[in-house]
Write a protein that holds these residues in place. Structure first.
Motif, PDB file in Angstrom:
ATOM      1  N   UNK A 176       0.831  -1.209   0.000  1.00  9.35           N
ATOM      2  CA  UNK A 176       0.000   0.000   0.000  1.00  9.35           C
ATOM      3  C   UNK A 176       0.862   1.253   0.000  1.00  9.35           C
ATOM      4  N   UNK A 177       1.999   1.210   0.709  1.00  8.11           N
ATOM      5  CA  UNK A 177       2.906   2.363   0.694  1.00  8.11           C
ATOM      6  C   UNK A 177       3.539   2.543  -0.680  1.00  8.11           C
ATOM      7  N   UNK A 178       3.886   1.450  -1.329  1.00  6.80           N
ATOM      8  CA  UNK A 178       4.433   1.552  -2.683  1.00  6.80           C
ATOM      9  C   UNK A 178       3.410   2.140  -3.646  1.00  6.80           C
ATOM     10  N   UNK A 179       2.155   1.718  -3.532  1.00  3.89           N
ATOM     11  CA  UNK A 179       1.096   2.302  -4.372  1.00  3.89           C
ATOM     12  C   UNK A 179       0.977   3.801  -4.133  1.00  3.89           C
ATOM     13  N   UNK A 180       1.008   4.205  -2.867  1.00  2.20           N
ATOM     14  CA  UNK A 180       0.865   5.618  -2.540  1.00  2.20           C
ATOM     15  C   UNK A 180       2.025   6.434  -3.091  1.00  2.20           C
ATOM     16  N   UNK A 181       3.255   5.915  -2.959  1.00  8.89           N
ATOM     17  CA  UNK A 181       4.412   6.657  -3.458  1.00  8.89           C
ATOM     18  C   UNK A 181       4.413   6.734  -4.978  1.00  8.89           C
ATOM     19  N   UNK A 182       4.046   5.645  -5.643  1.00  8.19           N
ATOM     20  CA  UNK A 182       3.988   5.677  -7.105  1.00  8.19           C
ATOM     21  C   UNK A 182       2.932   6.658  -7.595  1.00  8.19           C
ATOM     22  N   UNK A 183       1.827   6.745  -6.875  1.00  9.25           N
ATOM     23  CA  UNK A 183       0.782   7.695  -7.249  1.00  9.25           C
ATOM     24  C   UNK A 183       1.233   9.126  -7.001  1.00  9.25           C
ATOM     25  N   UNK A 219      15.685   0.290 -12.148  1.00 14.97           N
ATOM     26  CA  UNK A 219      15.972   1.361 -11.188  1.00 14.97           C
ATOM     27  C   UNK A 219      15.734   2.739 -11.789  1.00 14.97           C
ATOM     28  N   UNK A 220      15.929   2.877 -13.084  1.00 17.07           N
ATOM     29  CA  UNK A 220      15.795   4.194 -13.704  1.00 17.07           C
ATOM     30  C   UNK A 220      14.346   4.568 -14.003  1.00 17.07           C
ATOM     31  N   UNK A 221      13.480   3.588 -14.227  1.00 18.43           N
ATOM     32  CA  UNK A 221      12.159   3.910 -14.764  1.00 18.43           C
ATOM     33  C   UNK A 221      11.002   3.459 -13.887  1.00 18.43           C
ATOM     34  N   UNK A 222      11.244   2.718 -12.829  1.00 23.11           N
ATOM     35  CA  UNK A 222      10.118   2.201 -12.038  1.00 23.11           C
ATOM     36  C   UNK A 222      10.430   2.267 -10.552  1.00 23.11           C
ATOM     37  N   UNK A 223       9.375   2.086  -9.770  1.00 17.18           N
ATOM     38  CA  UNK A 223       9.477   1.751  -8.352  1.00 17.18           C
ATOM     39  C   UNK A 223       9.286   0.247  -8.253  1.00 17.18           C
ATOM     40  N   UNK A 224      10.288  -0.468  -7.757  1.00 17.21           N
ATOM     41  CA  UNK A 224      10.287  -1.925  -7.794  1.00 17.21           C
ATOM     42  C   UNK A 224       9.913  -2.459  -6.417  1.00 17.21           C
ATOM     43  N   UNK A 225       8.782  -3.183  -6.376  1.00 19.45           N
ATOM     44  CA  UNK A 225       8.322  -3.814  -5.126  1.00 19.45           C
ATOM     45  C   UNK A 225       8.265  -5.311  -5.343  1.00 19.45           C
TER      46      UNK A 225
END
Length: 497
Positions: A176-183, A219-225
């Motif tokens: 859920x934190x990863x979703x929030x940060x990506x948003x 690492x350059x283009x995404x948030x990796x979870x």
């Protein structure tokens, strides 16, 4: 056999609905008007719980329009090709199927191992079923999502040595934190679900995820979870994303104000294929991030403009309030000045009325004028400051107060004056001086002519033997040294003051 286990797991997972799925189910029933709850559930399951796709498909079916979201015919298995998600065409899927046996030796090995595989998976399924009869799956209880993620990251780095010591930048937080940060950051979210039991997992992690080019790309283009499906947090996410029981990558992006899956890669992909497919999905969905970024800039500009307008309004409001305060103070000052002038006018009017009454009273108290041939008569000619001459006869036994009252009773006489003899120059009578302890002020002030005049001659001092001084006696005209005919001058003391 693996496909059968996967189908059984999906049917078992469909038995319980999450709160989010229950909310979507009720919302879909309200929008479509379908009475059967089971039919609504099957429709949403066919569309991977995508309520927009399910509602659109249902409306098309009611209007007689061909179904937009029908699954396309399955493509030929070899070679693996990109295909559209069967429930939502906006989700891009790329599946790498397991290779089929080739040649006589390959088929011989496959048939030789098949009974053992069948027996193993059957017994494993029965054991899992028996265990779940006695106790629930511990993965259903998510108590420490952050601990599940961090423990998987540590285990991953210990098990798989990175190429040149490099790993993907694992997100240190819950899903859920990863979703929030990506948003918030407007970035793609890449979710990797680690399936430990699958035979392709180790090779995929070692050869693909730890590849230097793949690491740089991620690492350059995404948030990796990432997390393992054997842990509660990973299992919960796999159920939410409906991930298969093989290594899979899901790409999520902010679309229509919510994070949605736009791409799914399944199977043991090669590093080049992984980078190519992820780049293709990102290129197709970059416009969602660009549009959201533009909307945020517009909202930011609108908010900044609103703040500027509010500040300008507050400045104008404070200026208006200051003007109103000054106007109110000026009006109050004018009112106080007006009240003061009215009070002064009122006091002046009362004073003039009191003086007029005092003139009348003094005129009534005047002694009778003696005839012209009277032996004690003294003719006094009094010259007023305005040039008016007053003439009257007094007896030499009359006091100086009678002369003062005669002048004061005339309407043209000053209110405060003294009578002066010219040869030799001396003051015949003057207005009374205030005493050491004056009485409270009255309409006729101490300097007012309403009080009797004070003679020029000083009274005799009181005898030491007497307890109190005798009352003051005004001198007569004879004692004042006036002759038979005298010219006296009235000096206005109000002008001198």
């Amino acid at each position: 056999m693996q496909d059968a286990d996967r189908a059984a797991g999906e049917e078992e997972a469909e038995g319980a609905l999450t709160p989010e799925q229950t909310e979507k189910l009720l919302q879909f029933q309200d929008l479509t008007g379908m009475e059967s709850m089971e039919q609504c559930r099957r429709t949403l399951q066919q569309h991977q719980w995508n309520i927009e796709a399910a509602v659109q498909d249902r409306l098309n079916e009611q209007e007689g329009v061909p179904r937009v979201f029908d699954p396309p015919p399955p493509p030929p298995r070899p070679p693996p090709t990109p295909q559209t998600h069967p429930a939502d065409p906006r989700v891009y899927s790329y599946v790498v199927r397991a290779s089929t046996p080739r040649g006589f030796l390959g088929w011989g090995c496959y048939l030789l191992v098949l009974p053992f595989r069948f027996t193993y998976h059957t017994l494993l399924g029965l054991c899992r079923f028996a265990v779940r009869l006695w106790r629930a799956d511990p993965r259903l209880r998510v108590s420490d999502p952050l601990g599940d993620v961090t423990s998987f990251i540590v285990a991953f780095r210990e098990q798989f040595p990175g190429d040149q010591g490099r790993y993907p930048a694992f997100y240190q937080g819950s899903y859920s934190q990863a979703l929030s940060d990506a948003k918030t950051e407007l970035r793609f979210l890449l979710v990797y679900l680690h399936v430990e039991q699958h035979p392709d997992t180790n090779n995929f992690c070692r050869e693909t995820l730890c590849n230097v080019e793949v690491v740089d790309f991620i690492n350059a283009r995404t948030i990796f979870w990432a997390c393992s499906t054997s842990r509660p947090e990973g299992y919960r996410v796999s159920q939410a994303l409906r991930a298969p029981s093989c290594p899979s990558l899901s790409l999520l992006v902010l679309r229509s104000q919510r994070m949605a899956v736009v791409g799914r890669l399944e199977g043991a992909l090669a590093p080049s294929a992984l980078r190519a497919q992820l780049g293709l999905v990102m290129e197709r969905n970059q416009h969602h991030l660009d549009r959201e970024h533009q909307q945020r800039e517009e909202r930011s500009e609108t908010q900044a403009l609103r703040l500027q307008q509010d500040e300008a309004y507050l400045v104008s409001l404070r200026a208006d309030q200051e003007k109103e305060r000054l106007r109110r103070e000026r009006r109050d000052a004018e009112e106080r000045e007006s009240q003061r002038r009215d009070a002064d006018v009122e006091r002046e009017s009362q004073r003039r009325q009191e003086v007029a009454r005092e003139r009348q009273r003094r005129a009534l108290l005047m002694p009778e004028e003696p005839p012209a041939g009277h032996p004690g008569a003294i003719t006094a000619v009094l010259k007023l400051p305005d040039g008016t001459r007053l003439s009257r006869r007094f007896l030499d036994t009359h006091t100086t107060q009678a002369v003062y009252d005669f002048v004061f009773s005339h309407h043209g006489a000053p209110e405060v004056f003294q009578i002066v003899c010219n040869f030799p120059r001396r003051v015949l009578c003057s207005p009374p001086q205030p005493s050491a302890s004056p009485a409270p002020a009255s309409p006729a002030s101490p300097a007012s002519p309403a009080s009797p005049p004070q003679p020029s001659a000083s009274p005799a001092p009181a005898s030491p033997a007497s307890p109190a001084s005798p009352p003051h006696r005004f001198p007569t005209l004879k004692e004042a040294g006036l002759g038979r005919s005298e010219v006296l001058f009235v000096q206005d003391l109000g002008e001198d003051e």
